[in-house]
Structures are given as C-alpha cells and as structure tokens.
Write an enzyme that holds these catalytic residues in place. Structure first.
Site, short mmCIF file in Angstrom:
data_model
loop_
_atom_site.label_atom_id
_atom_site.label_comp_id
_atom_site.label_asym_id
_atom_site.label_seq_id
_atom_site.Cartn_x
_atom_site.Cartn_y
_atom_site.Cartn_z
N SER A 173 14.09 13.65 62.02
CA SER A 173 13.79 12.34 61.59
C SER A 173 14.17 11.11 62.02
O SER A 173 14.87 11.28 63.09
CB SER A 173 13.82 12.66 59.98
OG SER A 173 13.13 11.55 59.39
N ASN A 174 14.18 9.93 61.39
CA ASN A 174 14.82 8.80 61.74
C ASN A 174 15.17 8.16 60.42
O ASN A 174 14.83 8.35 59.25
CB ASN A 174 13.97 8.03 62.82
CG ASN A 174 12.70 7.73 61.88
OD1 ASN A 174 12.67 6.85 61.01
ND2 ASN A 174 11.61 8.43 62.40
N PRO A 175 16.04 6.96 60.63
CA PRO A 175 16.46 6.17 59.42
C PRO A 175 15.67 5.20 58.86
O PRO A 175 16.07 4.41 57.99
CB PRO A 175 17.89 5.29 60.04
CG PRO A 175 17.82 5.70 61.62
CD PRO A 175 16.73 6.22 62.08
N ALA B 46 7.48 4.72 61.43
CA ALA B 46 8.50 5.25 62.07
C ALA B 46 8.09 6.74 62.46
O ALA B 46 8.78 7.59 61.99
CB ALA B 46 9.92 5.07 62.07
#
Ligand code: CTP
Length: 395
Positions: A204-206, A271
C-alpha cells in the site's frame, strides 16, 4: 448582500467576534448580533451595535412582549446563522436541540445554513462529550469549523483557539456562494489501495484519503450529488456524501466503472497501487515459505480508463504525485489520460502531498499552468471545484 445572524457565546474569543461583525458589515452584509448571557460577561451589546450599525439582541428580547416574533423573524430573515465563538456548552445544547435562550431558539427555528466556530480549552475540545456533539451537529448538516492550535485563555497551548476573523469570514463567503454544481453528479476517488499478498500482508502507500474527502466536501457544498470511492482510511465519513468503500485497485476500478457514465465530473485523487502480486494466497504464507521476490502484475490505471471512454461533456481531473519535473510530468499525464486538469503535487517537498495538512500544487490545463497554495487540502478542493464548475458552464 446577505443577512447574517452572528451568535456570540461565552469565551475570551468573543472580542474577535466584534472584528468579525465589523468585517462583515464592511463587505456590505446586514449583521444581527445575538449575545448569550455568558457572552455578555465578556463583551457588551454596545460593542457590536457600534460596528454593525444595528441593535444587538440578548435573552431579554426572547422573553419580551414581542419575544415570539423576534426569534422567528431573525431565524427566517437570515441567509446564514454563524456562531462565533461557540462554547462547549453551546455545542452540547445545540446538538440536542435544547432551546433555552434566544440564540439556541434561532438555531432550531432557522431554515438557513448554520456555521459554528468552536473556541475552548484543549481538554474541553478533546472531551468525548464535545466530540460527540460536534459529530452530531455535522451529521445534522451544520458546518463546524476546526479550532486552531495555539495559545489558549488559560495560558496553556493546545487545540481550541477560534480561527481568526478573516478565516471565518472566508468560510462565511464560501457558504453563502450559490450552489454552482446543483443538479450535477461528481465522482471522486480517494485514499490508498491495498493489494494483498495473503490475509495478513499487503502492499500500500501512506495516502490518508484526506484530499479525496476535501474535494468531495467542496463538491457537496457546491450543491453536487457526490459519490466518493475510497480505499482504507481512518478518517470519518463526511455527511451528505455517498461513500463507497473499497480495498484493492480492482475493486476501485469496478466501483468507478459502474458510476462513471452518469458522472458530470470525475476527480481522481486516489493513490492507486500501480502493481499487485500476481497471486494472492488465501491462507497465511508461513515465514519459511515466503519468496524473496514477489511476482507482480500491473493494475489498471483508473483515470486513464476514464479518459479513454469519456464523453466531451464530462470534466476529468487527475493528480500527479512527483518528486521532480512537476510541470512536464503533470502535462504528460494531462495528455495521456485525456484530462481537463492535472493537479501536480511535489511529494518530495515538506508540507505537500501524502498525509500533509497543506499542499502546494501546480494546476496544469491545456491553456497553461498556475501555482495554488500553500493552501489547506480543503482550499485546494475548492479551487478544483471552481475549475470544474467553470468548465461545466462552458459545455
Ligand atoms: N491513477 C489511477 N489509477 C491508477 C494509477 C493512478 O486512477 N492505477 C490516477 C491517480 O488517482 C492520479 C493520477 O492517476 O489522479 C496520477 O497518478 P500518479 O501516481 O501520479 O501517476 P502514474 O500514472 O502512476 O504515473 P507515474 O508512475 O509515471 O508517475
């Protein structure tokens, strides 16, 4: 110009309300000030009538001979009711519809929008009782501003300061603006996606989803019918927005595909993971069996898909998260994904991009580029919605 009821409750910030009343009058609005008894302990009606040019009201007007008429008349004449500062006590009462004074009665009786600017000690703001009241008021469609962090009346620091009069004035002007997107459908993606390797591991991403929520709220406040397709986030649901919760890029794509043709505007803030594991194990993979290299495959670019099937009447907005060549990369994405606007974001810069409160952006369109910010995500959202409304008007 508009007629505004400015309610003032007890708190040191009441003096800032005098400046707010003065600014509003200078911009040509009619301001009816209503003081609670606690407010009268800090400021006088005379301070307000001096700057507003109109008499200020107190609880004694509610119980006077024409009392019935005063609160109904003020409530119905108002284009907007503002409460600044709004004390913890007032928020709690307003959340429950308790009408024990002129201002609280106006809040119950008005068909107009209500905007509250809380001010209190940090502990009072953080108290679950206050937070419950704020959540309830927001669910009821009231606009509750976030207090600012800083020096408080007690001499301590924390979250609880009333925003400056000019900030509240901006909110007032925004709230009074005509609903430029009334009757239109806006589809927004937001948040990260998760691509699971097995039930306990994912890529995943922040992203927090804050940008998507800010855009969705700005569209809602402009009168649009808003759907927000959002990946996993800790943030609370925004009232008045249809929220579709998804986990993976594939789920997000499906949710967008079923709604895209009906949308007048599509704004892709999510995102989205660009890659996902080729295989997903249904059972947890034991440490000893974990591969050192993971075979990956591409996900579908949702915005590019939308750009490939879009109608001329639709407005498409994308984001470009970059760590270099911002303008060139944003322009490349504008063309490749057939967008009307790409909001370029330098995610390498402090105070911008992922998880940040503020953003400095480059708005890139076929006609040129312009810098926006540093601004809060909500303000960036407002700018995007203003662009969308403008484009839709031209079509
Ligand atoms: N986007 C999308 N679906 C994807 C990937 C991206 O809808 N699978 C959208 C994002 O929501 C954003 C825009 O495309 O609006 C640009 O995303 P970004 O990550 O900046 O760019 P990429 O297209 O992934 O390009 P690159 O990696 O070359 O920078």
């Amino acid at each position: 110009m508009s007629r505004i009821v400015l309610g003032v409750t007890g708190g040191v910030a009441a003096y800032k309300a005098v400046m707010l009343a003065s600014r509003l009058r200078q911009s040509g609005h009619d301001v009816d000030v209503v003081l609670t008894p606690a407010a009268e302990a800090f400021v006088t009606g005379l301070s307000f009538s001096s700057v507003s040019g109109r008499r200020a009201y107190t609880n004694s007007d509610l119980f006077s001979a024409e009392g019935q008429i005063v609160h109904v008349e003020l409530a119905h004449a108002a284009d907007l009711v503002v409460v600044a500062p709004a004390s913890a006590d007032f928020l709690a009462k307003a959340a429950h519809g308790i009408a024990d004074g002129l201002l609280a009665t106006i809040l119950l009786a008005t068909p107009a929008k209500v905007l509250l600017a809380p001010a209190m000690e940090a502990e009072m703001w953080g108290n679950p009782a206050t937070q419950r009241a704020v959540a309830q008021l927001r669910t009821d469609g009231r606009i509750v501003l976030e207090p600012e962090s800083g020096h408080l009346a007690s001499g301590r620091s924390g979250i609880g300061r009333m925003p400056a009069p000019e900030v509240i004035e901006q909110w007032i002007l925004r709230t009074l603006r005509p609903p430029v997107l009334a009757g239109l459908r806006v589809l927004v993606t937001g948040g990260p996606t998760r691509e699971y390797i097995d039930p306990v591991r994912f890529i995943s991403n922040p992203s927090t989803g804050r940008m998507g929520i800010a855009v969705a709220e700005a569209a809602r406040d402009a009168g649009a019918d808003v759907t927000l397709v959002i990946g996993p986030t800790e943030l609370a649901a925004a009232p008045g927005i249809q929220k579709v919760e998804v986990t993976s890029a594939a789920e997000m794509l499906d949710a967008v595909k079923t709604r895209f043709s009906e949308a007048d505007a599509f704004i892709a803030t999510a995102a989205v993971a660009d890659l996902r594991p080729e295989a997903r194990s249904l059972a947890k993979v034991k440490k000893a069996d974990l591969q050192m290299q993971l075979a990956m495959e591409r996900t579908v670019d949702i915005l590019a898909w939308a750009g490939s099937v879009r109608q001329q009447r639709q407005v498409l907005v994308g984001f470009a998260a970059e760590t270099g060549n911002l303008a060139a990369e944003a322009r490349r994405k504008l063309h490749e994904k057939h967008c009307d606007l790409v909001v370029g974001n330098d995610v390498g810069e402090p105070g911008a991009g992922f998880a940040a409160e503020t953003n400095r952006c480059l708005f890139v369109t076929a006609d040129g580029e312009r810098q926006v910010g540093p601004a809060s995500k909500r303000e960036v959202g407002e700018e995007i919605i203003a662009f969308v409304a403008d484009r839709l008007r031209q079509r």
